[in-house]
Design an enzyme around this catalytic site. Sequence first.
Site, PDB file in Angstrom:
ATOM      1  N   LYS A 105       0.695  -1.241   0.065  1.00  0.00           N
ATOM      2  CA  LYS A 105       0.095  -0.133  -0.196  1.00  0.00           C
ATOM      3  C   LYS A 105       0.871   1.266  -0.035  1.00  0.00           C
ATOM      4  CE  LYS A 105      -3.779   1.858   2.758  1.00  0.00           C
ATOM      5  NZ  LYS A 105      -4.680   1.593   3.895  1.00  0.00           N
ATOM      6  N   HIS A 139      -0.278   4.640   0.185  1.00  0.00           N
ATOM      7  CA  HIS A 139      -1.018   5.664   0.917  1.00  0.00           C
ATOM      8  C   HIS A 139      -1.218   5.392   2.387  1.00  0.00           C
ATOM      9  CE1 HIS A 139      -3.854   3.348  -0.872  1.00  0.00           C
ATOM     10  NE2 HIS A 139      -4.861   3.589   0.259  1.00  0.00           N
TER      11      HIS A 139
END
Length: 219
Positions: A106, A108
């Site tokens: 991921k 963000h």
Amino acid sequence: MSDYKSKFIEDALQIKALKFGQFTLKSGRISPYFFNMGLFSDSRSLSNVATAYAKSIIASGIEFDILFGPAYKGIPLAAITVVKLFELGGEKYANVGYSFNRKEKKDHGEGGSIVGCDLKGKKILIIDDVMTAGTAINEAFDIIKAEGGSAIGCIIALDRQETVKDSNMSATKAVSQRFGVPVLNIISFDDVIAKSKSTLTKEQLESIQEYRKKYVPSA
Ligand code: OMP
């Protein structure tokens, strides 16, 4: 055979997670039986699975900080087992954490590829479903190393008691030697046969015997 092992096999047969027939495995082997952990998908069977994992871990006496379930199948296993460890093992397991990896990193929010406890500097027990040739589990050890954790063992539901890909060495023994850790299980292939032999046909038993001849470890 202990009660929880026996119960685990009974459940597996009842919900058809343990099936006899002809199946192609990840390793390319054509197996006369298959164990599909994903079919433990209702509250009762999941609670029993968690009990079986937790009791095996408690009986081993293994000391660890975090139970790590590799994506995808290991994720629910880690979550339900860590809860059951506390319920059955009490204070000793009150601070045991759990975590799992994302298949895709991921970029963000909190970022990264680990969800749950940070693995850095921690003693990690890996929880997974099945070991055949011992290939799939390598990735979990690699992830833990990359995150700065120390894998101190792994527990699987079923040890199929087979060889590694290119030699006659036992897969669990090879993993154990490669990483210098114990490989625990709830049940082994021998337990499956001990419990289900009387319900199998002559043909099924013969094809199991043929298969075993090819992949039974001699080292
Ligand atoms: P190895 O990498 O050969 O040890 O295969 C282990 C993986 O195969 C497991 O994590 C499962 O995804 C899958 N598997 C089963 O789920 N059940 C079986 O009975 C056999 C296999 C398999 O493909 O060998």
